[in-house]
Design a protein around this motif. Sequence first.
Motif, PDB file in Angstrom:
ATOM      1  N   ARG A   1      31.387  27.775  25.645  1.00 23.67           N
ATOM      2  CA  ARG A   1      31.694  27.318  26.927  1.00 23.67           C
ATOM      3  C   ARG A   1      31.113  27.927  27.865  1.00 23.67           C
ATOM      4  O   ARG A   1      30.076  28.610  27.946  1.00 23.67           O
ATOM      5  CB  ARG A   1      33.266  27.898  26.867  1.00 23.67           C
ATOM      6  CG  ARG A   1      34.099  27.301  25.901  1.00 23.67           C
ATOM      7  CD  ARG A   1      35.595  28.225  26.513  1.00 23.67           C
ATOM      8  NE  ARG A   1      35.634  29.406  25.341  1.00 23.67           N
ATOM      9  CZ  ARG A   1      36.534  30.398  25.325  1.00 23.67           C
ATOM     10  NH1 ARG A   1      37.684  30.009  25.999  1.00 23.67           N
ATOM     11  NH2 ARG A   1      36.714  31.431  24.605  1.00 23.67           N
ATOM     12  N   SER A   2      31.097  27.176  29.044  1.00 24.62           N
ATOM     13  CA  SER A   2      30.412  27.625  30.368  1.00 24.62           C
ATOM     14  C   SER A   2      30.896  29.099  30.521  1.00 24.62           C
ATOM     15  O   SER A   2      31.971  29.554  30.401  1.00 24.62           O
ATOM     16  CB  SER A   2      30.834  26.720  31.605  1.00 24.62           C
ATOM     17  OG  SER A   2      32.049  27.144  32.061  1.00 24.62           O
ATOM     18  N   VAL A   3      29.827  29.961  30.833  1.00 25.90           N
ATOM     19  CA  VAL A   3      29.920  31.326  31.059  1.00 25.90           C
ATOM     20  C   VAL A   3      29.483  31.771  32.478  1.00 25.90           C
ATOM     21  O   VAL A   3      28.490  31.734  32.635  1.00 25.90           O
ATOM     22  CB  VAL A   3      29.673  32.443  29.687  1.00 25.90           C
ATOM     23  CG1 VAL A   3      29.765  33.669  30.342  1.00 25.90           C
ATOM     24  CG2 VAL A   3      30.209  31.875  28.596  1.00 25.90           C
ATOM     25  N   ALA A   4      30.287  32.244  33.340  1.00 26.08           N
ATOM     26  CA  ALA A   4      29.896  32.827  34.602  1.00 26.08           C
ATOM     27  C   ALA A   4      30.400  34.169  34.771  1.00 26.08           C
ATOM     28  O   ALA A   4      31.387  34.639  34.453  1.00 26.08           O
ATOM     29  CB  ALA A   4      30.368  32.025  35.892  1.00 26.08           C
ATOM     30  N   ILE A   5      29.350  35.073  35.031  1.00 26.60           N
ATOM     31  CA  ILE A   5      29.332  36.436  35.267  1.00 26.60           C
ATOM     32  C   ILE A   5      29.338  36.719  36.816  1.00 26.60           C
ATOM     33  O   ILE A   5      28.388  36.915  37.318  1.00 26.60           O
ATOM     34  CB  ILE A   5      28.805  37.464  34.110  1.00 26.60           C
ATOM     35  CG1 ILE A   5      29.004  36.878  32.976  1.00 26.60           C
ATOM     36  CG2 ILE A   5      29.032  38.886  34.517  1.00 26.60           C
ATOM     37  CD1 ILE A   5      28.093  37.727  32.030  1.00 26.60           C
ATOM     38  N   VAL A   6      30.369  37.161  37.339  1.00 28.79           N
ATOM     39  CA  VAL A   6      30.146  37.279  38.846  1.00 28.79           C
ATOM     40  C   VAL A   6      30.225  38.813  39.012  1.00 28.79           C
ATOM     41  O   VAL A   6      31.334  39.796  38.763  1.00 28.79           O
ATOM     42  CB  VAL A   6      31.287  36.776  39.736  1.00 28.79           C
ATOM     43  CG1 VAL A   6      31.170  36.972  41.312  1.00 28.79           C
ATOM     44  CG2 VAL A   6      31.624  35.389  39.534  1.00 28.79           C
ATOM     45  N   PRO A   7      29.199  39.331  39.478  1.00 30.00           N
ATOM     46  CA  PRO A   7      29.163  40.910  39.717  1.00 30.00           C
ATOM     47  C   PRO A   7      29.625  41.340  40.857  1.00 30.00           C
ATOM     48  O   PRO A   7      29.786  40.806  41.752  1.00 30.00           O
ATOM     49  CB  PRO A   7      27.627  41.170  39.764  1.00 30.00           C
ATOM     50  CG  PRO A   7      26.963  40.099  40.137  1.00 30.00           C
ATOM     51  CD  PRO A   7      27.754  38.797  39.946  1.00 30.00           C
ATOM     52  N   ASN A   8      30.074  42.888  40.980  1.00 28.26           N
ATOM     53  CA  ASN A   8      30.402  43.503  42.192  1.00 28.26           C
ATOM     54  C   ASN A   8      31.398  42.798  42.938  1.00 28.26           C
ATOM     55  O   ASN A   8      31.389  42.681  43.899  1.00 28.26           O
ATOM     56  CB  ASN A   8      29.096  43.591  43.014  1.00 28.26           C
ATOM     57  CG  ASN A   8      27.883  43.969  42.451  1.00 28.26           C
ATOM     58  OD1 ASN A   8      28.100  45.336  41.785  1.00 28.26           O
ATOM     59  ND2 ASN A   8      26.804  43.588  42.733  1.00 28.26           N
ATOM     60  N   VAL A   9      32.563  42.563  42.151  1.00 27.03           N
ATOM     61  CA  VAL A   9      33.796  41.722  42.744  1.00 27.03           C
ATOM     62  C   VAL A   9      34.679  42.925  43.217  1.00 27.03           C
ATOM     63  O   VAL A   9      35.798  42.652  43.726  1.00 27.03           O
ATOM     64  CB  VAL A   9      34.535  40.964  41.761  1.00 27.03           C
ATOM     65  CG1 VAL A   9      33.627  39.567  41.278  1.00 27.03           C
ATOM     66  CG2 VAL A   9      34.970  41.801  40.469  1.00 27.03           C
ATOM     67  N   ASN A  10      34.582  44.083  42.978  1.00 27.14           N
ATOM     68  CA  ASN A  10      35.576  45.381  43.221  1.00 27.14           C
ATOM     69  C   ASN A  10      34.749  46.191  44.340  1.00 27.14           C
ATOM     70  O   ASN A  10      33.997  46.738  43.809  1.00 27.14           O
ATOM     71  CB  ASN A  10      36.082  45.936  42.013  1.00 27.14           C
ATOM     72  CG  ASN A  10      36.991  47.042  42.627  1.00 27.14           C
ATOM     73  OD1 ASN A  10      36.675  48.061  43.033  1.00 27.14           O
ATOM     74  ND2 ASN A  10      38.394  46.872  42.135  1.00 27.14           N
ATOM     75  N   LYS A  11      35.317  46.443  45.298  1.00 27.63           N
ATOM     76  CA  LYS A  11      34.812  47.384  46.342  1.00 27.63           C
ATOM     77  C   LYS A  11      34.706  48.743  46.216  1.00 27.63           C
ATOM     78  O   LYS A  11      33.894  49.629  46.779  1.00 27.63           O
ATOM     79  CB  LYS A  11      35.234  47.062  47.826  1.00 27.63           C
ATOM     80  CG  LYS A  11      36.529  47.677  48.224  1.00 27.63           C
ATOM     81  CD  LYS A  11      37.266  47.331  49.646  1.00 27.63           C
ATOM     82  CE  LYS A  11      36.621  48.085  50.635  1.00 27.63           C
ATOM     83  NZ  LYS A  11      37.338  48.321  51.743  1.00 27.63           N
ATOM     84  N   TYR A  12      35.345  49.204  45.191  1.00 29.06           N
ATOM     85  CA  TYR A  12      35.527  50.764  44.866  1.00 29.06           C
ATOM     86  C   TYR A  12      34.920  51.056  43.582  1.00 29.06           C
ATOM     87  O   TYR A  12      34.332  52.217  43.553  1.00 29.06           O
ATOM     88  CB  TYR A  12      37.120  50.957  44.774  1.00 29.06           C
ATOM     89  CG  TYR A  12      37.996  50.658  46.135  1.00 29.06           C
ATOM     90  CD1 TYR A  12      37.851  51.194  47.161  1.00 29.06           C
ATOM     91  CD2 TYR A  12      38.697  49.673  45.927  1.00 29.06           C
ATOM     92  CE1 TYR A  12      38.515  50.958  48.425  1.00 29.06           C
ATOM     93  CE2 TYR A  12      39.515  49.376  47.019  1.00 29.06           C
ATOM     94  CZ  TYR A  12      39.616  49.962  48.340  1.00 29.06           C
ATOM     95  OH  TYR A  12      40.509  49.607  49.259  1.00 29.06           O
ATOM     96  N   ALA A  13      35.109  50.307  42.617  1.00 28.15           N
ATOM     97  CA  ALA A  13      34.474  50.781  41.201  1.00 28.15           C
ATOM     98  C   ALA A  13      32.902  51.105  41.445  1.00 28.15           C
ATOM     99  O   ALA A  13      32.239  50.200  42.164  1.00 28.15           O
ATOM    100  CB  ALA A  13      34.734  49.916  40.088  1.00 28.15           C
ATOM    101  N   MET A  14      32.227  51.739  40.485  1.00 30.84           N
ATOM    102  CA  MET A  14      30.945  52.047  40.417  1.00 30.84           C
ATOM    103  C   MET A  14      30.134  50.882  40.115  1.00 30.84           C
ATOM    104  O   MET A  14      29.166  50.279  40.468  1.00 30.84           O
ATOM    105  CB  MET A  14      30.564  53.363  39.375  1.00 30.84           C
ATOM    106  CG  MET A  14      30.925  54.732  39.916  1.00 30.84           C
ATOM    107  SD  MET A  14      29.840  55.026  41.354  1.00 30.84           S
ATOM    108  CE  MET A  14      28.291  55.582  40.466  1.00 30.84           C
ATOM    109  N   GLY A  15      30.924  50.066  39.049  1.00 27.63           N
ATOM    110  CA  GLY A  15      30.262  48.867  38.412  1.00 27.63           C
ATOM    111  C   GLY A  15      31.346  47.930  38.367  1.00 27.63           C
ATOM    112  O   GLY A  15      32.680  48.279  37.852  1.00 27.63           O
ATOM    113  N   SER A  16      31.188  46.641  38.421  1.00 28.60           N
ATOM    114  CA  SER A  16      32.507  45.651  38.292  1.00 28.60           C
ATOM    115  C   SER A  16      31.877  44.087  38.101  1.00 28.60           C
ATOM    116  O   SER A  16      30.611  43.896  38.548  1.00 28.60           O
ATOM    117  CB  SER A  16      33.421  45.557  39.329  1.00 28.60           C
ATOM    118  OG  SER A  16      32.996  45.068  40.532  1.00 28.60           O
ATOM    119  N   CYS A  17      32.564  43.408  37.624  1.00 31.68           N
ATOM    120  CA  CYS A  17      32.309  41.794  37.419  1.00 31.68           C
ATOM    121  C   CYS A  17      33.782  41.275  37.013  1.00 31.68           C
ATOM    122  O   CYS A  17      34.530  41.654  36.483  1.00 31.68           O
ATOM    123  CB  CYS A  17      31.117  41.697  36.432  1.00 31.68           C
ATOM    124  SG  CYS A  17      31.540  41.868  34.588  1.00 31.68           S
TER     125      CYS A  17
END
Lengths: 241, 241, 241, 241, 241, 241
Positions: free
Chosen positions: E13-29
């Motif tokens: 399927r189409s796969v999109a990974i949007v990084p840094n979506v959370n302003k607090y966590a060290m890493g997020s997507c």
Amino acid sequence: MPRPSGRKENELRSVAIVPNVNKYAMGSCLVKWGDTHVLCTATIEDKAPSWMKAQGKKGGWLTAEYGMVPHAGNIRKDRDAIKGKQDGRSVEIQRLIGRALRTVVDLHQMDNKTIKIDCDVLQADGGTRTASITGGYVALKLAIMRALTEKKLIKDPLIGQVAAVSCGIVQNTPVLDLDYVEDSNAGTDANFVMTADGQLIEVQGSAEGAPFAVEEFQKLLALAQKGIAELIEKQNAALKS
Amino acid sequence: MPRPSGRKENELRSVAIVPNVNKYAMGSCLVKWGDTHVLCTATIEDKAPSWMKAQGKKGGWLTAEYGMVPHAGNIRKDRDAIKGKQDGRSVEIQRLIGRALRTVVDLHQMDNKTIKIDCDVLQADGGTRTASITGGYVALKLAIMRALTEKKLIKDPLIGQVAAVSCGIVQNTPVLDLDYVEDSNAGTDANFVMTADGQLIEVQGSAEGAPFAVEEFQKLLALAQKGIAELIEKQNAALKS
Amino acid sequence: MPRPSGRKENELRSVAIVPNVNKYAMGSCLVKWGDTHVLCTATIEDKAPSWMKAQGKKGGWLTAEYGMVPHAGNIRKDRDAIKGKQDGRSVEIQRLIGRALRTVVDLHQMDNKTIKIDCDVLQADGGTRTASITGGYVALKLAIMRALTEKKLIKDPLIGQVAAVSCGIVQNTPVLDLDYVEDSNAGTDANFVMTADGQLIEVQGSAEGAPFAVEEFQKLLALAQKGIAELIEKQNAALKS
Amino acid sequence: MPRPSGRKENELRSVAIVPNVNKYAMGSCLVKWGDTHVLCTATIEDKAPSWMKAQGKKGGWLTAEYGMVPHAGNIRKDRDAIKGKQDGRSVEIQRLIGRALRTVVDLHQMDNKTIKIDCDVLQADGGTRTASITGGYVALKLAIMRALTEKKLIKDPLIGQVAAVSCGIVQNTPVLDLDYVEDSNAGTDANFVMTADGQLIEVQGSAEGAPFAVEEFQKLLALAQKGIAELIEKQNAALKS
Amino acid sequence: MPRPSGRKENELRSVAIVPNVNKYAMGSCLVKWGDTHVLCTATIEDKAPSWMKAQGKKGGWLTAEYGMVPHAGNIRKDRDAIKGKQDGRSVEIQRLIGRALRTVVDLHQMDNKTIKIDCDVLQADGGTRTASITGGYVALKLAIMRALTEKKLIKDPLIGQVAAVSCGIVQNTPVLDLDYVEDSNAGTDANFVMTADGQLIEVQGSAEGAPFAVEEFQKLLALAQKGIAELIEKQNAALKS
Amino acid sequence: MPRPSGRKENELRSVAIVPNVNKYAMGSCLVKWGDTHVLCTATIEDKAPSWMKAQGKKGGWLTAEYGMVPHAGNIRKDRDAIKGKQDGRSVEIQRLIGRALRTVVDLHQMDNKTIKIDCDVLQADGGTRTASITGGYVALKLAIMRALTEKKLIKDPLIGQVAAVSCGIVQNTPVLDLDYVEDSNAGTDANFVMTADGQLIEVQGSAEGAPFAVEEFQKLLALAQKGIAELIEKQNAALKS
């Protein structure tokens, strides 16, 4: 009126205590008491319970836990772990086992130790709590002997030997060692925990149907004394093997 | 050696049973037994427990619940509701209360009814379980009398009267009705539940320290018989008021 | 349209606050507010909550717990401890009690202390949360006075006095201090927590039926001010006795 | 003294309400209120809650649930599902959301239906409860519109429109719509739930530090009225898109 | 027989990974994998888990938690936090995520650190566990890069890159990346976790209907290898953005 | 490099399956697989699970539960029932057992029945999940045979025979049937569930240390095929006895 099992009024079921059935526990045995089968293990942990520390108490502790596999009895019961708590009967029984065994341990000799006795019923045909105490003592004794040998304990904290048996009034007759069929029909049901020298440690008698007279209770006590003496011998035989 | 309270060996603490203290419950009382205060209520619900239906059993049931407010005792304890479960001691006690009171109720006369006895300890100074049974009986009796008056019950299911008291061996002396200070120092502690006509319903004796002899247990039983007779009178007085 | 109780629109129920009802707690009182009876105790523990330590916060804390005995209300409710958790309403109420009482305590003066206020409802006829706050203050004050006397606290951390009352709009009429019957029929229900000098600490107003106008809310506030003033006097009387 | 965000005292953060973000729920929206992001869904189930049946009540019900993903806030919190219960704050908030939205639904028009509003906070920067109510209304309205279209509801049970906003006193200045930084420093914090025509549904004001005067509370109320009017427009814009 | 989505047998399927979506966590997507949407965050805490300390183990740990918002799937499910425990499926999935990601972290380089990966499913259309692992890696990588930049970690503990995909046999045809409709009808369902260089980390294949032959399993493995290679590229693209 | 047990690389431990060890369960066996001992019972209840009814599904269900007695392993673990929930590993394992055994049961032939397989580990030395599946099949078969004899089932729902074994790569060598010592040192650990005719039902391979190549996985699969064939014979021998 004969007993369903054909036993005499003062006759125990056959009782076999198989020691050292678990390769990991400090002490263990499997009690086969008629069709009641209980696996008993004893663990000695190198710390006192947190509540003792919090209260500034010295010495050690002994505690017991009791459980049944789901199909131990004649109807499968849901697993306590899935229900999210022990049922009330298990809680009551494990408190009794713990009290009974603590009485024969000098906890002051157990500084910073906790002994845990686990009694897991694999098959239940009446008398699981008395089998647990009787087998729990054997597991406890084996664990302490091993701990002394391995220098994990310096001095033997055991100050007595304990066994337990039930008695009851079934069809107006006092009988020793009720199995499940008798237990279901008993008018009065009593559990006795006693020492090797015939002293009482715990007495619990309940009218299941009609209240009972003091004289009836005395007869049950006499039957128990006979049964306990035989159980003490069974324990000793298991410990010698 | 005098008792800490100055009481005689066979003397109860002052016991007051105040009936009808709750405006909603079918039956209720407040037991003030020395400094032990227990609020007892009895509720009659118009359905049998679900497990009876599931097992196809006829008749009704009686069950009891026991709890303490957090600062009932001399050290505040965390609230059971927040810890997420009842502590083991509460479970053990409420099972005893339920068994004791069921013995004097003809459950076959209670078809599709469940009686719930709640015993909430507001202040604890020893003997909360015996106060709960003694007061629980009064709440139960009041609830049944009201249910008969209101035609919620057709026939009186009560078939006996029950009270309870503790005895113990303190400094080698058998005494009646231990308060907290005595209980903490007792070598043996026993609870007796008996009927108005002197029959036994439940006997529980525990060696807290050393095991005890059969003869000692007999002495405790005799003390209990005296105490129960007085408690039965206290119950009757409360019920008449 | 008269109130069911015959009270005037701005009239409180009779309120009695009996201090020192518990022999163990640092501070305690029984609030008898009409037929609403709440037992309040205050405990001072010698450690700050673990979350304060984890977050490196200085000072102490005050927390409150709220519970009801099973038959406090007109229908018996299952015991929270047996259901395994507090119900949502209890959680909401105890958070309110805690917030309200924290406002009058200088927590920086309470280093390494936790005050626990327990409010146990023995009988409920409306207004249990406001009775809990009003009685909770008395228990708190008594505990602090005793701790100062016993040198467990060096400086008085209390910086205000607080009481609480409910108001509501019943059949289009704003009234003070709803009992259960009025509460069940109120269109709007509001709780006010205020200080002795008429400042607000907490205001909670809810439309139970139709939304309410700002002007109506002002009328409720005025009624509350009158009620709070009277409750402050009741508190002071109890503290003097 | 400027606000940390540079906003005027009576200025909302930017609020975007994205409708229909969930492909399964009857109604849904994502509220992006500054850096506070809440996913709201509305479900209509074809049965009334079991407690309504047990009490013989007619009509339907609306209930709300609130949760946060573990790292919604600036410090990760353990997952409620693993701790085994919701924290007290979540319980308090979801009760507020439920009460607020029930006020604008005629539950008698919802026979044998239960509406469930789920508010899951993906990121929290203050005001999650007011964002949940404001977004919850949009999800509710969308669900009802779809149910009417699909003939799952015959008559529209919605009888009002509701939004919510917080106000507070920060450094002695009343301001509208606190973000996390302001909320942490507010002396007084108040949440207002109001209808499109300016009536009050719920008012909750708390002194976080010092008690507050009645006049201050009036100023907060005036700010809220302005904010609510703008939020109602945002809701309407989202519903039209 | 075309796939319901019209995809080719070996087509993701189409796969999109949007990084840094959370302003607090060290890493997020946020992973948007078709209609499956999973929010992944990574937290680095400055302590090892308590069980490591208790067992005297050196190094750090990585653990994962998995949850779904109530209406993530096509039927609303009750919130785990309210039921009081995670469902068995969530437990199983989060253990898989944790094992998979631990394999690419050198825990000895993480002394006294715990990495927590949270995967919260906002919408589910099949493949949530593989989306969680694939997105979890991105969140993990982002968190570690930031920790290195901020000197919270001295040496990069990452020793590999990992992605995951499901394959299955649907109507006798092996296909890549099942969506919910296919998953519901698959005879065999398999999840593959692999590294960027084509090594296996975890393989889980289950016969949903009939058992499957070894040859069929080989075909699924070949499909997975193709899919993983594409997912590794998607991860790299997200990390570069 | 010899194996710690001295076994050849493709050699199983000694496996004994003792049938009918429980007097109450429809089917039961004790699996003694080296030092791993698992008690398996099978119960057939006369109702489908409530979730099937709620979803309107026809047929029956099979579910499995897994537990360990506290001292089954080399370190005593706290009892799940007291901790209040099953640990994650138990949940994962019992889901695997259930899936594996459901594959060989035609649930449509089981209308309004639920089969419950209980696997209780009395002693654990590696491979408890594969012993549970292998023994669970025997208990299941025994229960179904008895149910057919007793006319509780009309048609045999069993459509296959299933056994399970673990393999792993230890010091770069693929070996069959890991015991605890090997399991603790394995670089890769895989569990295979297969039918009597060599089809796959479940495959689970995990890199415990470094990722593994596809070719290595193939070697494990070949070892498993040999082991499963021997286990099927052990099952058949037990069923004939």
